[in-house]
Write a protein that holds these residues in place. Structure first.
Motif, PDB file in Angstrom:
ATOM      1  N   UNK A  51       5.581  -8.746   2.984  1.00  0.00           N
ATOM      2  CA  UNK A  51       4.995  -6.960   3.633  1.00  0.00           C
ATOM      3  C   UNK A  51       5.733  -6.748   4.724  1.00  0.00           C
ATOM      4  N   UNK A  81       9.010  -4.778   2.804  1.00  0.00           N
ATOM      5  CA  UNK A  81       9.039  -4.343   2.246  1.00  0.00           C
ATOM      6  C   UNK A  81       9.081  -2.799   2.904  1.00  0.00           C
ATOM      7  N   UNK A 116      11.591  -0.160   2.693  1.00  0.00           N
ATOM      8  CA  UNK A 116      12.148   1.185   1.653  1.00  0.00           C
ATOM      9  C   UNK A 116      11.412   2.042   3.039  1.00  0.00           C
ATOM     10  N   UNK A 156      11.993  -8.721  -6.496  1.00  0.00           N
ATOM     11  CA  UNK A 156      11.203  -7.826  -5.738  1.00  0.00           C
ATOM     12  C   UNK A 156      11.708  -7.065  -4.947  1.00  0.00           C
ATOM     13  N   UNK A 210      14.357  -4.665  -6.528  1.00  0.00           N
ATOM     14  CA  UNK A 210      13.568  -4.238  -7.990  1.00  0.00           C
ATOM     15  C   UNK A 210      13.250  -2.575  -7.276  1.00  0.00           C
ATOM     16  N   UNK A 211      13.446  -2.860  -6.090  1.00  0.00           N
ATOM     17  CA  UNK A 211      13.134  -1.147  -4.896  1.00  0.00           C
ATOM     18  C   UNK A 211      14.260  -1.331  -3.917  1.00  0.00           C
ATOM     19  N   UNK A 222       6.382  -8.734 -12.986  1.00  0.00           N
ATOM     20  CA  UNK A 222       7.150  -9.621 -11.325  1.00  0.00           C
ATOM     21  C   UNK A 222       6.678 -11.020 -11.859  1.00  0.00           C
ATOM     22  N   UNK A 250       5.486 -12.675  -9.611  1.00  0.00           N
ATOM     23  CA  UNK A 250       4.595 -12.753  -8.264  1.00  0.00           C
ATOM     24  C   UNK A 250       2.955 -12.829  -9.418  1.00  0.00           C
ATOM     25  N   UNK A 251       3.199 -11.468 -10.293  1.00  0.00           N
ATOM     26  CA  UNK A 251       2.031 -10.912 -10.842  1.00  0.00           C
ATOM     27  C   UNK A 251       2.163 -12.211 -12.392  1.00  0.00           C
ATOM     28  N   UNK A 301      -0.070 -14.572 -10.951  1.00  0.00           N
ATOM     29  CA  UNK A 301      -1.355 -14.134 -10.153  1.00  0.00           C
ATOM     30  C   UNK A 301      -2.677 -14.177 -11.580  1.00  0.00           C
ATOM     31  N   UNK A 310       6.373   0.980  -6.002  1.00  0.00           N
ATOM     32  CA  UNK A 310       8.303   0.889  -5.158  1.00  0.00           C
ATOM     33  C   UNK A 310       9.379   0.946  -5.103  1.00  0.00           C
ATOM     34  N   UNK A 311       9.240  -0.175  -6.409  1.00  0.00           N
ATOM     35  CA  UNK A 311       9.869  -0.199  -7.777  1.00  0.00           C
ATOM     36  C   UNK A 311      10.661   0.668  -8.387  1.00  0.00           C
ATOM     37  N   UNK A 370      11.330   5.306  -4.473  1.00  0.00           N
ATOM     38  CA  UNK A 370      12.131   4.773  -2.840  1.00  0.00           C
ATOM     39  C   UNK A 370      13.148   5.700  -2.392  1.00  0.00           C
ATOM     40  N   UNK A 399      -7.478 -12.726   3.668  1.00  0.00           N
ATOM     41  CA  UNK A 399      -5.812 -12.897   4.520  1.00  0.00           C
ATOM     42  C   UNK A 399      -5.552 -13.860   5.010  1.00  0.00           C
ATOM     43  N   UNK A 409      -4.755  -4.009  -0.678  1.00  0.00           N
ATOM     44  CA  UNK A 409      -3.247  -4.673   0.323  1.00  0.00           C
ATOM     45  C   UNK A 409      -2.365  -5.567  -1.423  1.00  0.00           C
ATOM     46  N   UNK A 426      -2.526  -4.947  -4.683  1.00  0.00           N
ATOM     47  CA  UNK A 426      -1.537  -4.632  -5.383  1.00  0.00           C
ATOM     48  C   UNK A 426      -0.291  -3.166  -4.559  1.00  0.00           C
ATOM     49  N   UNK A 457       1.135  -4.003  -1.299  1.00  0.00           N
ATOM     50  CA  UNK A 457       2.317  -4.656  -0.613  1.00  0.00           C
ATOM     51  C   UNK A 457       3.456  -5.600  -1.175  1.00  0.00           C
ATOM     52  N   UNK A 458       1.848  -6.290  -1.975  1.00  0.00           N
ATOM     53  CA  UNK A 458       2.631  -7.339  -2.714  1.00  0.00           C
ATOM     54  C   UNK A 458       3.206  -7.043  -4.291  1.00  0.00           C
ATOM     55  N   UNK A 459       3.025  -5.943  -4.756  1.00  0.00           N
ATOM     56  CA  UNK A 459       3.536  -5.480  -6.064  1.00  0.00           C
ATOM     57  C   UNK A 459       4.301  -4.168  -5.855  1.00  0.00           C
ATOM     58  N   UNK A 460       3.946  -3.392  -5.185  1.00  0.00           N
ATOM     59  CA  UNK A 460       4.595  -2.491  -5.005  1.00  0.00           C
ATOM     60  C   UNK A 460       3.671  -0.928  -5.614  1.00  0.00           C
ATOM     61  N   UNK A 461       2.389  -1.607  -6.801  1.00  0.00           N
ATOM     62  CA  UNK A 461       1.990  -0.341  -7.374  1.00  0.00           C
ATOM     63  C   UNK A 461       1.236   0.419  -6.303  1.00  0.00           C
TER      64      UNK A 461
END
Lengths: 588, 560
Positions: free
Chosen positions: A75, A78, A82, A100, A103-104, A477, A479-480, A483, B71-72, B75, B501, B520, B522, B524-528
């Motif tokens: 985190x 990231x 950005x 990931x 993609x950013x 992704x 990670x998604x 999950x 974020x994907x 930015x 966490x 968190x 959504x 910071x782990x996947x950027x949404x």
């Protein structure tokens, strides 16, 4: 009061200036680049090596490489990335983070520089390609180079086998053989020990297990879930649901057969800590016979060996005083295996040692380790990962950062990884040496042949043979996707839902996620068409699978299936797509 | 120069009052400006900080929630590499996706399939449910902190008269404790860590008692508050060790107790079943009491008929829940469970029918139909928690004989690794933290402000200890309790992030994922970020609504 405020303001201003003035950049005229990496003492050595390598190979370029071990968290990378303040070189774990971050837009494309500076894909293992590259506008771009290769395999403790009096496992085994061996082992290992439970293996990677059935997280075209599928087997039948079987087996092994610990038992073994940490202590004391370990765990094992050898030698000194000086000679001349053979021979002949002095194969002397493949159904395979370095797009010193990646392919760096045992070296050219395969025994470093010599080549063979990287879909992704699998799987393990529900629900949720993601793409995004075409192709593949016919290679986007169908002889590589049966045919 | 003073006012030579500014009773205009400027100079940094770091980000986040910001896609770094990706206004899509999700194949739509294609968002509602479940610990945490505050308000020191002698004894005990610590270390070195730990524990307890006796309550207050000096993460890691499912101190302590319980229950399996009827009876009694109170409020004009609907529904929930857990008609349900469920439901419905019949007779004092809804709801919610606890206890007692009869007997829970125990474990930890936390400090402060005359008056009236607490202490603490409840509810809705966490990663099976941890994940782990903002704003809306509700209705109790 205002004076207090002013004084505080003044002090803070001075502190700020002091911090600014003491920044490394201010103390040197050289350009400074930062490397975000994990906490490992070997990194300092690698930084020194890099400076030496730069002085030797690029004397015209001054650079100061500094470690940043406090920002390795994903985190943080990231947010800093950005925001434009990321480190110049950043470590990532597997293609999951590489993709990931890419993609950013925080990962630099390096294909050209890699070719020019000698850290292209040809300088590392072919199996790692998917972990280091991304696809941009249909072109494959290299964006990373490995710092090491992090592949694991089953390692077993021969000391525990000696203690229990049980034969070693075979070099490779099917699931049935593994289960039979495990049951026999735990029965014998726990027969005289009601208060303590010993297991055959600590765990098994679920993806390795279900992949051995011929299925993967995603389907052949990466357009949907593959885990609910019936795999096409070598005899052309689709009769087994690999994911369901894998979940059933792990549940059975943990809760019914008790040959593996449950999640809570693993938690109780206290598995925190890097490079094995407490998990290694648990392995060493014989809580389980087989550990799922990578080469990096030798770092801790070597440290452990030093303590174990000290303990052994103290006992041998005592035994020498008690009239058995020969035992020390055997240990020094022939090693720990010969020593324990001799002790057992003496005991068989009627010698009774003082229990306080009798060396314990589980606790004394260097670990005696051997290795065995993961159990499999149809396809022997192994997991593959890497700690790979990327260059930050916002770096002020991209050229120097890129040179760091070139350094990772160099002899100096690879020799360091070979000696330090921090995974496999990124460049396979440096594995064909005695230093890698059979490192010289060094009591000061804890390096012993009995511990290591049977392992290095096995890890290497896996990476060059059966290991497969993760599969990545362009529509979701990783990670998604993971999950979506997690909750139904945990619920099954906790007895809340059935195994079929876990597989079906996971797959349905993953399919929905992919469809939702695609629906949110811009109307002119080429991925939309690619997805639609993929769905059509998938229908044709499903029809072929149902009919038990080979699958044309050009239809398959998932590298796992290319490999699997080739292995079982169901891949059509003729280049001409055969006529397909009606697409409505059900797969199952 | 002022010449004389008339009625406190300076006058000039002609006897006319001088300008107030000149008198010094009012600052000159220029002085006003200066003071204003000074004041502004002091608060400007704060205002600027608030604007830059609070208000603007808040407004920005609000705007974000109505876009597709990811974020994907969006930015500056990405723009440099892939070009501009348009930021779109998506209206309420993020809020829709938060609350609902497309149905899976074969899954019915919402409202029994009437809304086709959409169903409730499984993840969000589960995580909101987790958050609310954690908040069930709040009343207990508040109660425990009040208890600890009351204990710590007592004078526990040795007293002046015998102080010297006690100090002497105390000194001797300290010396003894030091010897014990030395002994402990020796025992541990000799390879008996368990005995060493017991010795150490006794030594620590003795030290605390000695210090408390000699120095007084300050020692205990400090010890109680000590955990709050430790960073949260360190505390969580400590609790993670305590919750180790095999070798943790809690498990190790429980194991011998449970072994004895197993033997005891196996010898007398009738006992838990008998106790079960007691807890069930208490649950039914709470239900009776609740309905009777609502009925009384209605008759006496404190509760309107419209306002009574929701509290009545809340009071009925336990009966419906117990039915869903133990369907008395389902095959395989134990006979005792069938009888228990049917009896409980009969009791609750009898109480309900009785209340309705009584209410049908009309109100003695008429009131508006929407009168008193908030108070009644809060009352019903408290009754609900009490009933749920008793039902849980009943279910446990019902199962105890069969658990004890299993070969392994009663086993300690797997705590954080167990899907059923993960939430209660964290709630337990939260209660521990609350006992010695800021809530306790607030109560200690409030207790010192309770006028002694009230206690004296109540004593003259013949009040006992409980009477004094119920009629003096508790009402006097009402404003503090109200403040604590408001803050605890806000904190509860926003909480759970650090624990998830550090201790569980949100698992097992999403059981400890709270709304804040979901934000968190959504974001910071996947950027949404847009979706994450929508969740955050929904949470704000929830917190705001509940807080307004608390202020609106909770204040009544304070003012009463």
């Amino acid at each position: 009061m205002k004076w207090i405020f002013l004084v505080i303001f003044g002090v803070l201003t001075l502190c700020s200036y002091w911090i600014y003035a003491t920044l490394p950049e201010q103390e040197t005229s050289k350009p400074v680049i930062y490397w975000v990496t994990d906490r490992n003492p070997a990194r300092n050595q690698q930084v020194d090596l890099f400076h030496d390598w730069m002085a030797k190979n690029h004397p015209d370029k001054d650079v100061l490489l500094l470690l940043d071990m406090g920002n390795r968290d994903g985190q943080k990378q990231i947010i800093q990335g950005v925001s434009g303040v990321g480190a110049d070189v950043q470590d990532t774990y597997h293609g999951v983070q590489v993709r990931l971050y890419h993609s950013m837009g925080i990962v630099e494309h390096l294909t050209e520089q890699a070719k020019e500076l000698g850290f292209g894909l040809d300088q590392t293992y072919p199996a790692l390609a998917t972990e280091l590259t991304v696809t941009v506008d249909g072109e494959t771009e290299q964006v990373a180079f490995p710092c090491n290769v992090a592949n694991a395999r089953y390692i077993f403790n021969e000391g525990l086998l000696r203690e229990v009096g049980f034969p070693a496992p075979p070099e490779s085994w099917t699931i049935e053989k593994f289960e039979a061996y495990g049951k026999a082992f735990v029965e014998k290992a726990n027969a005289d020990n009601p208060t303590r439970r010993r297991f055959v293996a600590r765990d098994i990677p679920l993806d390795v297990l279900y992949r051995s059935y011929g299925i993967d997280l995603f389907n052949e075209t990466l357009t949907g879930a593959g885990i609910d599928d019936y795999a096409l087997t070598p005899d052309g039948l689709a009769t087994e649901r690999g994911y369901v079987r894998a979940l059933e087996l792990t549940y059975k092994w943990q809760r019914v057969d008790r040959i593996m610990p449950t999640a809570s038992e693993i938690a109780a073994m206290n598995t925190e800590g890097g490079y094995g940490g407490a998990a290694l202590a648990s392995f060493e004391r014989g809580d389980f016979l087989i550990s799922n370990s990578g080469r990096w765990e030798l770092i801790k094992m070597r440290e452990t060996n030093k303590l174990r050898v000290r303990r052994l030698e103290t006992k041998l000194d005592g035994l020498a005083d008690a009239g058995y000086p020969r035992l020390r000679d055997i240990w020094e001349a022939q090693g720990v295996v010969a020593l324990f053979d001799e002790i057992e021979r003496l005991e068989a002949s009627g010698v009774v040692f003082d229990q306080a002095l009798r060396p314990d194969p589980l606790a004394d002397g260097p670990l005696v380790l051997n290795t065995v493949q993961y159990p499999y159904r149809f396809l022997p395979n192994a997991a593959l990962g890497t700690r790979a370095a990327v260059v930050y797009t916002g770096s002020d010193h991209k050229e120097l950062a890129t040179l760091f990646l070139a350094f990772l392919a160099s002899e100096e760096y690879n020799a360091n990884i070979v000696a330090d045992a921090d995974g496999l070296p990124p460049n396979p050219a440096y594995t064909d040496s005695e230093a890698f395969l059979r490192p010289a025994e060094d009591p000061d470093l804890g390096v012993y042949s009995e511990t290591e010599w049977k392992l290095h080549e096995a890890w290497l063979d896996d990476v060059q043979g059966i290991a497969i990287g993760k599969t990545y879909s362009p529509y979701v992704l990783y990670r998604e996707a993971e999950r979506e699998l997690g909750r139904p799987r945990d619920e099954f393990y906790e007895g809340i839902g059935t195994v079929e529900r876990a597989a079906d629900l996971s797959a349905a949720r993953l399919d929905r996620l992919i469809a939702t993601n695609v629906s949110k793409l811009e109307p002119d995004d080429p991925l939309r068409d690619q997805y639609a075409e993929g769905l059509e192709t998938q229908k044709k593949i499903d029809a072929l699978k149902a009919a038990g016919k080979p699958i044309p290679a050009e239809w398959i986007s998932n590298p796992f299936f290319t490999r699997y169908y080739r292995e079982i002889g169901m891949l059509d590589e003729s280049g001409s797509a055969i006529e397909t049966p009606a697409v409505e045919t059900e797969t199952h | 120069m002022p010449t004389e003073q008339v009625e406190g006012m300076l006058t000039d030579a002609g006897g006319k009052p001088r300008d107030p500014i000149e008198q010094g009773t009012q600052s000159p205009r220029v002085s006003d400006t200066k003071r204003l400027a000074t004041g502004l100079a002091f608060i400007t940094p704060n205002i600027l900080g608030f604007l830059a770091f609070t208000l603007l980000p808040l407004l920005f986040a609000m705007g974000l929630a109505f876009t597709n910001w990811d974020l994907r896609l969006h930015n500056d770094m990405r723009v440099e590499q892939f070009g501009e990706a348009p930021l779109k206004f998506v209206g309420l899509d993020n809020f829709r996706d938060l609350l609902f999700e497309p149905t899976l194949p074969g899954q019915p739509g919402m409202v029994f399939g009437l809304v086709d294609g959409w169903t409730w968002n499984n993840s969000f509602w589960k995580y909101l449910g987790n958050t609310l479940f954690f908040m069930m610990a709040t009343p207990f945490a508040i109660g425990l902190s009040l208890l600890s505050a009351m204990l710590l308000s007592k004078d526990l020191s040795g007293g002046n008269a015998r102080n010297k002698r006690r100090m002497l004894i105390g000194g001797a005990m300290v010396a003894g404790v030091l010897l014990m610590v030395g002994g402990t270390l020796t025992v541990m070195r000799l390879g008996s860590p368990m005995n060493g730990m017991i010795l150490l524990f006794c030594a620590a307890a003795a030290t605390i008692i000695v210090l408390g006796t000699t120095v007084g309550q300050t020692v205990y207050r400090t010890i109680f508050y000590l955990p709050h000096f430790v960073a949260g993460v360190a505390t969580f890691l400590l609790w993670k060790k305590l919750f180790n499912p095999e070798y943790g101190p809690l498990t190790m302590a429980l194991r011998p107790i449970l072994d004895r319980m197993t033997a005891f229950i196996n010898a007398a399996p009738w006992l838990p079943l008998t106790l079960m009827w007691v807890t069930l009876g208490l649950g039914a009694a709470i239900s009776f009491f609740g309905f009777a109170k609502l009925r009384k409020d209605y008759v006496e004009g404190d509760l309107g008929w419209r306002s009574a609907i929701i509290p009545f529904g809340v009071m009925l929930l336990p009966a419906l829940l117990i039915f869903s857990w133990y369907d008395p008609l389902a095959e395989g349900t134990a006979m005792a469970a069938r009888v228990a469920v049917l009896l409980y439901m009969a009791a609750v419905f009898a109480a309900l029918v009785h209340a309705i019949i009584y209410m049908a007779g009309g109100q003695e004092i008429a009131c508006k139909s929407v009168e008193g809804g908030g108070s009644a709801f809060m009352f019903a919610a408290v009754m609900l928690v009490g009933q749920l606890v008793l039902i849980g206890l009943t279910a446990t007692l019902l199962q105890l004989p069969s658990w004890a009869a299993e070969p392994a007997g009663l086993e300690p829970p797997k705590w954080l690794a167990d899907v059923h125990w993960a939430k209660p474990s964290i709630m337990f930890m939260g209660m521990w933290a609350a006992i010695g936390g800021n809530t306790m400090l607030l109560y200690i402060a409030a207790l010192t402000n309770v006028p002694q005359e009230l206690y004296e008056a109540s004593e003259i009236d013949g009040a006992g200890r409980f009477g004094k607490f119920w009629n003096v202490t508790w009402p006097q603490l009402a404003p503090t309790t109200f403040f604590i409840v408001v803050m605890a509810v806000i904190g509860g809705l926003q909480g759970g992030f650090e624990m998830a966490r550090v201790m569980t990663g949100g698992g097992p099976a999403g059981q400890t994922t709270t709304v804040s941890y979901y934000i968190f994940q959504e974001g910071f782990e996947t950027g949404k970020l847009a979706y994450s903002s929508a969740i955050a704003w929904f949470l704000f809306f929830l917190v705001f609504t509940v807080t307004v509700f608390n202020w609106r209705f909770g204040n009544r109790y304070v003012n009463d």
